[in-house]
Design a protein around this motif. Structure first.
Motif, PDB file in Angstrom:
ATOM      1  N   GLY A 218       0.813  -1.215   0.000  1.00 46.12           N
ATOM      2  CA  GLY A 218       0.000   0.000   0.000  1.00 46.12           C
ATOM      3  C   GLY A 218       0.844   1.261   0.000  1.00 46.12           C
ATOM      4  N   GLU A 219       2.117   1.125   0.302  1.00 46.65           N
ATOM      5  CA  GLU A 219       2.933   2.327   0.412  1.00 46.65           C
ATOM      6  C   GLU A 219       4.266   2.119  -0.281  1.00 46.65           C
ATOM      7  OE1 GLU A 219       0.007   2.131   3.580  1.00 46.65           O
ATOM      8  OE2 GLU A 219       1.952   1.241   3.990  1.00 46.65           O
ATOM      9  N   ASP A 220       4.736   3.200  -0.910  1.00 45.82           N
ATOM     10  CA  ASP A 220       5.957   3.139  -1.708  1.00 45.82           C
ATOM     11  C   ASP A 220       7.171   2.777  -0.869  1.00 45.82           C
ATOM     12  OD1 ASP A 220       7.720   5.249  -4.001  1.00 45.82           O
ATOM     13  OD2 ASP A 220       6.849   3.276  -4.278  1.00 45.82           O
ATOM     14  N   TRP A 221       7.117   3.171   0.414  1.00 42.67           N
ATOM     15  CA  TRP A 221       8.259   2.916   1.288  1.00 42.67           C
ATOM     16  C   TRP A 221       8.616   1.437   1.301  1.00 42.67           C
ATOM     17  CZ3 TRP A 221       9.021   0.375   6.017  1.00 42.67           C
ATOM     18  CH2 TRP A 221      10.213   0.714   6.680  1.00 42.67           C
ATOM     19  N   TYR A 222       7.601   0.573   1.263  1.00 45.96           N
ATOM     20  CA  TYR A 222       7.852  -0.863   1.310  1.00 45.96           C
ATOM     21  C   TYR A 222       8.466  -1.351   0.020  1.00 45.96           C
ATOM     22  CZ  TYR A 222       5.262  -0.893   5.602  1.00 45.96           C
ATOM     23  OH  TYR A 222       4.856  -0.654   6.872  1.00 45.96           O
ATOM     24  N   MET A 223       7.989  -0.779  -1.098  1.00 50.43           N
ATOM     25  CA  MET A 223       8.584  -1.184  -2.374  1.00 50.43           C
ATOM     26  C   MET A 223      10.046  -0.758  -2.399  1.00 50.43           C
ATOM     27  SD  MET A 223       8.068  -2.823  -5.115  1.00 50.43           S
ATOM     28  CE  MET A 223       6.332  -2.917  -5.502  1.00 50.43           C
ATOM     29  N   ALA A 224      10.329   0.416  -1.846  1.00 51.90           N
ATOM     30  CA  ALA A 224      11.723   0.856  -1.813  1.00 51.90           C
ATOM     31  C   ALA A 224      12.565  -0.133  -1.002  1.00 51.90           C
ATOM     32  CB  ALA A 224      11.796   2.264  -1.213  1.00 51.90           C
ATOM     33  N   GLN A 225      12.022  -0.549   0.144  1.00 50.40           N
ATOM     34  CA  GLN A 225      12.717  -1.557   0.943  1.00 50.40           C
ATOM     35  C   GLN A 225      12.975  -2.816   0.144  1.00 50.40           C
ATOM     36  OE1 GLN A 225      13.256  -2.115   4.674  1.00 50.40           O
ATOM     37  NE2 GLN A 225      13.761  -0.020   4.180  1.00 50.40           N
ATOM     38  N   ALA A 226      11.933  -3.274  -0.554  1.00 57.62           N
ATOM     39  CA  ALA A 226      12.065  -4.514  -1.307  1.00 57.62           C
ATOM     40  C   ALA A 226      13.114  -4.359  -2.402  1.00 57.62           C
ATOM     41  CB  ALA A 226      10.714  -4.910  -1.900  1.00 57.62           C
ATOM     42  N   LYS A 227      13.124  -3.184  -3.011  1.00 58.66           N
ATOM     43  CA  LYS A 227      14.124  -2.949  -4.063  1.00 58.66           C
ATOM     44  C   LYS A 227      15.520  -2.988  -3.475  1.00 58.66           C
ATOM     45  CE  LYS A 227      11.551  -0.161  -7.362  1.00 58.66           C
ATOM     46  NZ  LYS A 227      11.094   1.187  -7.594  1.00 58.66           N
ATOM     47  N   GLU A 228      15.647  -2.355  -2.306  1.00 61.06           N
ATOM     48  CA  GLU A 228      16.948  -2.329  -1.656  1.00 61.06           C
ATOM     49  C   GLU A 228      17.459  -3.730  -1.384  1.00 61.06           C
ATOM     50  OE1 GLU A 228      18.208  -0.265   2.384  1.00 61.06           O
ATOM     51  OE2 GLU A 228      16.625   0.806   1.304  1.00 61.06           O
ATOM     52  N   ARG A 229      16.561  -4.613  -1.069  1.00 60.96           N
ATOM     53  CA  ARG A 229      16.973  -5.981  -0.764  1.00 60.96           C
ATOM     54  C   ARG A 229      17.142  -6.802  -2.019  1.00 60.96           C
ATOM     55  NH1 ARG A 229      13.234  -7.437   4.511  1.00 60.96           N
ATOM     56  NH2 ARG A 229      13.338  -5.370   5.424  1.00 60.96           N
ATOM     57  N   GLY A 230      16.871  -6.195  -3.168  1.00 63.66           N
ATOM     58  CA  GLY A 230      17.108  -6.887  -4.423  1.00 63.66           C
ATOM     59  C   GLY A 230      16.002  -7.830  -4.838  1.00 63.66           C
ATOM     60  N   TYR A 231      14.794  -7.610  -4.330  1.00 59.95           N
ATOM     61  CA  TYR A 231      13.730  -8.559  -4.658  1.00 59.95           C
ATOM     62  C   TYR A 231      12.932  -8.148  -5.882  1.00 59.95           C
ATOM     63  CZ  TYR A 231      14.515 -10.129   0.126  1.00 59.95           C
ATOM     64  OH  TYR A 231      15.065 -10.584   1.283  1.00 59.95           O
ATOM     65  N   VAL A 232      13.083  -6.902  -6.314  1.00 61.69           N
ATOM     66  CA  VAL A 232      12.150  -6.375  -7.313  1.00 61.69           C
ATOM     67  C   VAL A 232      12.824  -6.326  -8.673  1.00 61.69           C
ATOM     68  CG1 VAL A 232      10.710  -4.413  -7.924  1.00 61.69           C
ATOM     69  CG2 VAL A 232      11.033  -5.027  -5.534  1.00 61.69           C
ATOM     70  N   ALA A 233      12.175  -6.944  -9.666  1.00 56.40           N
ATOM     71  CA  ALA A 233      12.700  -6.872 -11.024  1.00 56.40           C
ATOM     72  C   ALA A 233      12.245  -5.597 -11.706  1.00 56.40           C
ATOM     73  CB  ALA A 233      12.232  -8.086 -11.821  1.00 56.40           C
ATOM     74  N   ASP A 234      11.008  -5.227 -11.458  1.00 52.01           N
ATOM     75  CA  ASP A 234      10.441  -4.100 -12.181  1.00 52.01           C
ATOM     76  C   ASP A 234       9.259  -3.601 -11.377  1.00 52.01           C
ATOM     77  OD1 ASP A 234       9.518  -3.704 -15.685  1.00 52.01           O
ATOM     78  OD2 ASP A 234      10.148  -2.300 -14.115  1.00 52.01           O
ATOM     79  N   SER A 235       9.058  -2.288 -11.307  1.00 51.94           N
ATOM     80  CA  SER A 235       7.882  -1.808 -10.594  1.00 51.94           C
ATOM     81  C   SER A 235       7.388  -0.518 -11.204  1.00 51.94           C
ATOM     82  CB  SER A 235       8.193  -1.601  -9.109  1.00 51.94           C
ATOM     83  OG  SER A 235       8.741  -0.326  -8.903  1.00 51.94           O
ATOM     84  N   ALA A 236       6.120  -0.208 -10.949  1.00 55.84           N
ATOM     85  CA  ALA A 236       5.546   1.020 -11.497  1.00 55.84           C
ATOM     86  C   ALA A 236       4.479   1.514 -10.544  1.00 55.84           C
ATOM     87  CB  ALA A 236       4.936   0.739 -12.869  1.00 55.84           C
ATOM     88  N   THR A 237       4.256   2.813 -10.567  1.00 51.52           N
ATOM     89  CA  THR A 237       3.169   3.391  -9.771  1.00 51.52           C
ATOM     90  C   THR A 237       1.865   3.197 -10.521  1.00 51.52           C
ATOM     91  OG1 THR A 237       4.671   5.052  -8.928  1.00 51.52           O
ATOM     92  CG2 THR A 237       2.323   5.509  -8.716  1.00 51.52           C
ATOM     93  N   VAL A 238       0.872   2.651  -9.834  1.00 46.42           N
ATOM     94  CA  VAL A 238      -0.394   2.418 -10.521  1.00 46.42           C
ATOM     95  C   VAL A 238      -1.507   3.318 -10.026  1.00 46.42           C
ATOM     96  CG1 VAL A 238       0.175   0.052 -11.089  1.00 46.42           C
ATOM     97  CG2 VAL A 238      -0.997   0.543  -8.961  1.00 46.42           C
ATOM     98  N   ALA A 239      -1.327   3.931  -8.861  1.00 47.15           N
ATOM     99  CA  ALA A 239      -2.354   4.853  -8.351  1.00 47.15           C
ATOM    100  C   ALA A 239      -1.710   5.662  -7.246  1.00 47.15           C
ATOM    101  CB  ALA A 239      -3.573   4.092  -7.847  1.00 47.15           C
TER     102      ALA A 239
END
Lengths: 287, 367, 520
Positions: free
Chosen positions: C335-356
């Motif tokens: 629900g919040e971008d902060w978590y996606m940033a965390q996930a990216k930092e840990r190297g889990y995210v291949a690709d992401s986009a803002t949808v809303a």
């Protein structure tokens, strides 16, 4: 074989002790009243009128078939998985409890502690540990990849429930076997039973009440579990969401009425379970 | 079947058996008598096969069965609390062993009926053990044990939970049944009356050891050692010496000179049962073995009176019928003459000495 | 035996009772099934159909249309051929209309965003595998994709940005194969149509092209594995300006049929994945607060592609913990971008986009009994305020930002607050159940409670609006399908569903506009 106590010992039987009796009983009734009030409040709340639709929440819920389908699925899933867990707990618990009760182990204190750990551990912690085991250890990974997928599946529900609830079964069964005089089996053997036959024909039938109690207890505890199921099996409605998880999902989506409905449903199930348990002659703890 | 136990030793928690040696011939009713907590149950359980002894062996009919499992030995066992299977009727209990052996239904029925009649429990066959009285349970347990036609029957304090009157009756029944069936039986007890009523031979058991084995008469009147003497309530134990005087040996202490049957010279202990001693009025000193004394105390025991007498610088405990006590007008402080009949005297040369139960041949004590 | 008979009877009674309860749940009426009338069968069609074909696809199209001409001799195809980028730009700018045959799906996004794509008109003809081409005879002996990153290749030609999927997926394939770092120095970006020329004329030793581009001047060295990149599709779509005539329908149907596919398959293209995709299942970690929207998105996605998505709902932070430990799954929708940033930092995210976007608003009790008009009113002594715990949930963090941006003291509000809550829905429940009078809440979450609460909006800016991200996870076993889901949510259908559930799609047009601003 313990029997129901006779008429209470009349230490306070005298007429003049009435005041003390009343005070003691009032504690009991106050406690009972508190529990009843809390549980009935939920049931009564559902009859309040929903401002949006103008009719009681209950009717709105009854007609909401997506929610109804969801709750029905969760209900069936809860029943089935708890039953499987209870059965598994018996299959593994009966021999374990027998060994624990009858055999002398040198490391008994250690064994006891380990078996009691799942009872004392917070269920959430158990769930996290399970998730870690299946995804981060070689053994767990092997099971996941080659034997049966566990994480985020219905199998995971049973595993999580089993981990937390089977300890009760073992405790109850151990107490049962403790109560059964080993001499029964000794006599059976002297009459010609092999060790297996003595177990099967004598010890198990004598443990019948304990086994039923263990079954019901494990089933009830498994029905009520929430945190470890959520961690290990996920909370996927229509797939791995059991009743308790459904209540959580609805609360976290703001569907207070739906959650309350699940609350009421689970209270009814709990009450039915208890009544049956008592009628079967079970006594003692059901935690 | 002949039961023999050779040098059996085992330690189970607080119970230990040391070098048990026992031989029970075919068809004999052998009673193991001893105080509670002596390990008698453990002995029985070793014979049944529920425990593996640390040393020694168990032989049935000459065959070493120590390595055999209980179900292979055909030794029937009735434990202390009968242990009737509560989830079955009496009939099913009795039939349990027979069903295990897959006996044909007819034979099974016949046997059950026969035993039920023999033990007078026919009306109880359809009942459940929980509803039976102590005596009824005992008989049902016995029927169950006998149903498989065992060669050996082990009874662990079978009459402990039974009241006085029933006990007498049951003793007779037990003995009768045993005699009819000829089953070699070992019966554990701590009660003298019971033991005397049923035993062919007795083994005195104390702290994991057998102190003496012999017929009831031998054990009660010729105890092999101090413990047996005290346990069988031969309360008069007087230490002294045996010396040869003239043709007969005499037992001599500072205040006594009593003729005794043949005995070896040397330090010894005199044992006489209270009921064998006789009392006479003061002054009736003529005759062998009489000693002047004084009454210390009398204790009323119903049909008998126990008189504590001080005579010959020793304390004696005498049991006389109440009538005699009355005739002699026994009262504390009164003078009295104590007679110790020679044939009632038993002399202990040794205080201990593990006796073996091999038979009447070698024993420490002599007649 | 009687005792146990009683037990069995009791067990049976319990089971019967529970079954009755279950049956009671079955007695809800179902709505009648939606009436979907089958489309009318087009008989012999006649007339002109404008078709827009990208230059690289022309030979393929010519082969495919041969059979169509036989079936519908009276239909005239007015084909316009232009280089892909030019053609698509013209379509987006409404300069050209027709049935557009192109590679995709990323190529279609600009046209879609210009609202020039007819909804539901997309037809999937085939999948286009990528392949590595080298000089004829393969003098350098390039056998695997790894070789293109090796020393033998000094220059590698890839499609440029305008060339769309081919270039993009070629790069993605190299990234997935962990060759990008070594290869990127040698990359020459050229337009799609020039790729073959680069190798043929020796300016590059290898190039990654679509299999349909292979020509005699070059030799095929090795294929690029499909698991290394997302699908490149051969599509046909209608522009919005094209009138739907029977002949247009006939052509569209034909292009989607097996007859049209045959010559394509012969040329090395592959069957469309839709049939195969059925039966696969994606695993979506979804924030509990996004559940409503997610369920509708999942259903719509399944209807369109046949791909199942299994969601699990719980707090975004807990989801991240589960991802960390289980190292499995396809999509993450916190629900919040902060978590996606965390996930990216840990190297889990291949690709992401803002949808809303989540826009903070004030949520008050129904009828606004305390007459709250703005943030300042939250400080009134008679107003019981609940706030999110800043350390636990983004709404808490954003409440702090918003309060301070409006020149108020967050410490003061913190002290005054009646209670602190750990998630946004808990805040909402508190207002609904009357535990607090007001709170700062996300607009979409507040919109769940519109029956029992009211919303007071206030002006916000970029700092105080929270983007909602959707990401594809690195350990996804179905990266193509996962990407497809992400594209779907970003696409018009997905966005419409999010709007339906009260989400703000454009910060400039919030769901609850502050008083005085134009409505969304």
């Amino acid at each position: 074989m313990a029997t129901a106590p006779d008429a209470p010992v009349a230490a306070l039987g005298h007429r003049r002790d009435r005041l003390l009796r009343a005070i003691l009983s009032s504690f009991l009734f106050a406690y009972m009243g508190f529990i009843l009030a809390v549980l009935l409040a939920s049931a009564i709340w559902l009859t309040r009128t929903d401002r949006a639709t103008g009719s009681p929440y209950l009717f709105g819920l009854a007609r909401d078939e997506q929610l109804g389908g969801e709750i029905l699925f969760a209900f069936k899933l809860s029943l089935v998985t708890s039953a499987i867990t209870a059965g598994l707990a018996m299959v593994i618990g009966i021999p374990s409890a027998y060994a624990l009760s009858r055999f002398r182990f040198r490391a008994l204190a250690f064994i006891d502690t380990v078996i009691d750990l799942p009872i004392v551990m917070p269920p959430l912690i158990a769930g996290i540990a399970l998730l870690l085991f299946f995804r981060q250890t070689m053994t767990g990974r092997f099971i996941e990849d080659h034997l049966v997928p566990v994480v985020y599946t219905k199998t995971g529900i049973v595993v999580a429930q089993f981990f937390v609830a089977s300890a009760f079964a073992i405790r109850a069964l151990k107490a049962t076997f403790d109560q059964i005089n080993p001499r029964f089996e000794g006599v059976a053997r002297s009459l010609g039973c092999t060790a297996w036959q003595a177990l099967w024909k004598v010890a198990l039938p004598l443990a019948r009440n304990g086994i039923i109690a263990g079954l019901v207890m494990t089933w009830a505890r498994a029905m009520g579990e929430f945190a470890p199921i959520m961690m290990l099996a996920g909370s996927s409605p229509g797939r791995t969401a059991v009743l308790s998880v459904t209540a959580f999902l609805n609360m976290s989506a703001g569907h207070v009425e739906a959650s309350i409905a699940v609350v009421v449903l689970m209270v009814i199930i709990a009450a039915l379970t208890l009544v049956t348990f008592k009628r079967m002659g079970g006594q003692g703890y059901l935690w | 079947m002949v039961i023999e136990v050779r040098d059996l030793a085992i330690t189970l928690g607080e119970f230990a058996l040391h070098e048990i040696r026992m031989l029970v011939p075919e068809g004999e009713y052998f009673v193991v008598l001893g105080p509670t907590g002596a390990g008698k149950t453990v002995l029985l359980e070793c014979i049944v096969g529920l425990h593996q002894p640390a040393a020694g062996s168990v032989h049935l009919d000459g065959r070493d069965v120590t390595a055999l499992r209980p179900e292979e030995r055909n030794v029937s066992y009735v434990p202390q609390d009968y242990c009737l299977f509560p989830h079955m009727t009496v009939r099913d209990n009795i039939a349990f062993g027979m069903r295990l052996r897959h006996w044909p239904a007819e034979r099974l029925e016949q046997k059950t009926q026969h035993l039920a009649d023999l033990l007078h429990i026919t009306p109880l066959l359809a009942r459940r053990p929980l509803t039976l009285s102590g005596g009824e349970k005992q008989r049902a347990a016995l029927a169950r044990a006998l149903a498989i036609e065992p060669r050996v029957l082990l009874l662990d304090e079978p009459l402990a939970a039974v009241d006085e009157r029933t006990r007498e009756r049951l003793c007779d029944e037990l003995k009768a049944v045993q005699r009819e069936l000829g089953t070699t039986t070992i019966h554990v007890s701590h009660n003298f009356e019971e033991t005397l009523a049923v035993a062919d031979r007795i083994g005195i058991f104390h702290r994991g050891r057998i102190m003496q084995v012999g017929t009831p008469h031998e054990v009660f009147h010729q105890p092999a050692n101090r413990f047996v003497a005290e346990f069988t309530r031969s309360e008069n134990l007087v230490p002294g010496r045996v010396v040869q005087e003239g043709e007969r040996p005499h037992f001599v202490t500072d205040g006594l000179r009593l003729p005794i049957p043949a005995a070896r010279e040397g330090p010894a202990c005199l044992v006489v049962r209270p009921e064998e001693l006789r009392l006479h009025g003061p002054g009736a000193l003529a005759g062998d073995g009489r000693v002047a004394g004084q009454v210390a105390r009398t204790v009323d025991k119903g049909a008998l009176v126990k008189v504590l007498v001080k005579a010959g610088e020793a304390d004696w405990s005498v049991l006389v019928p109440t009538r005699i006590a009355r005739e002699l007008q026994l009262a504390p402080g009164g003078a009295v003459v104590l007679e110790v009949p020679a044939d009632a005297i038993h002399v202990l040369v040794d205080d201990e000495g593990p006796p073996d139960g091999e038979g009447p041949a070698d024993r420490e004590s002599q007649r | 035996m009687r005792q146990y008979q009683r037990h069995t009877a009791d067990l049976a009674a319990l089971l019967a009772g529970l079954c009755l309860l279950g049956l009671a749940g079955c007695t809800t009426t179902k709505p009648p099934p939606a009436n979907t009338a089958p489309p009318a069968k087009t008989a012999q069609a006649a007339g002109p159909v404008p078709v827009l074909v990208t230059a690289d696809l022309q030979p393929l199209f010519d082969e495919a249309r041969a059979e169509f001409a036989r079936q519908h001799p009276d239909v005239q195809l007015q084909v316009t051929v232009k280089p892909g980028a030019e053609l698509r730009a013209a379509a987006a700018a409404a300069k050209l209309d027709g049935l557009l045959v192109t590679l995709g799906p990323p190529e279609l996004v600009p046209i879609d965003q210009a609202s020039r794509l007819a909804v539901g008109s997309r037809v999937l003809l085939a999948r286009v595998p990528l392949t590595v081409v080298v000089a004829p005879g393969n003098p350098l002996g390039i056998c695997t994709v790894a070789d293109v990153a090796g020393p033998k290749v000094k220059a590698l030609a890839l499609g440029d940005e305008a060339s769309g999927s081919v270039g993009k997926e070629a790069e993605q394939a190299l990234r997935t194969a962990k060759l990008w770092d070594k290869a990127k120095a040698k990359v020459r970006r050229v337009p799609l149509e020039a790729l073959i020329g680069e190798v043929a004329e020796g300016r590059a030793q290898a190039a990654i092209v679509g299999v349909h581009q292979v020509a005699d001047q070059v030799a095929v060295a090795c294929p690029v594995g499909e698991d290394l990149h997302a699908e490149v599709q051969l599509l046909a779509v209608r522009t919005t300006g094209l009138q739907v005539t029977p002949q247009v329908t006939a052509l569209t149907e034909y292009l989607g049929s097996a007859a049209a596919r045959r010559p394509l398959l012969a040329k090395g293209l592959l069957e469309p994945q839709t049939e195969q995709a059925k039966g696969q299942s994606l695993f979506l970690y979804c924030a509990a607060g996004l559940r409503e929207a997610a369920e509708t998105l999942i259903a719509a996605f399944k209807a369109e592609t046949g791909i199942e998505v299994q969601p699990t709902y719980t707090g975004s932070g807990c989801l991240l913990a589960q991802i960390t430990i289980s190292q499995t799954g396809d999509l993450y929708f916190p629900g919040e971008d902060w978590y996606m940033a965390q996930a990216k930092e840990r190297g889990y995210v291949a690709d992401s986009a803002t949808v809303a976007y989540f826009v903070p608003v004030i949520m008050v009790q129904r009828g606004n009994p305390k007459g709250i008009k703005g943030l300042a009113d939250l400080m009134r002594p008679d107003v019981r305020v609940g706030i999110g715990e800043p350390k636990s949930c983004a709404i808490g963090q954003f409440t702090q930002k918003v309060i301070e941006a409006n020149g108020m003291s967050f410490e003061a509000l913190d002290r005054k607050a009646v209670s602190h809550f750990v998630t946004a829905p808990e805040l909402g429940n508190a207002v609904k159940l009357g535990a607090v009078d007001a709170c700062v809440q996300w607009d979409a979450v507040a919109s769940w409670y519109l029956d029992d609460a009211d919303v007071v909006a206030f002006p916000t800016n970029a700092q105080t609006i929270s983007p909602i991200p959707l990401g594809v996870l690195n350990f996804s076993k179905h990266p193509q399908e996962a990407r497809r889901f992400m594209e779907f949510v970003r696409g018009p259908k997905g966005q419409a569903i999010l709007a339906e559930h009260g989400h703000t799609l454009d910060p400039a047009h919030p769901r609850f506009p502050p008083a005085g601003a134009p409505s969304a």
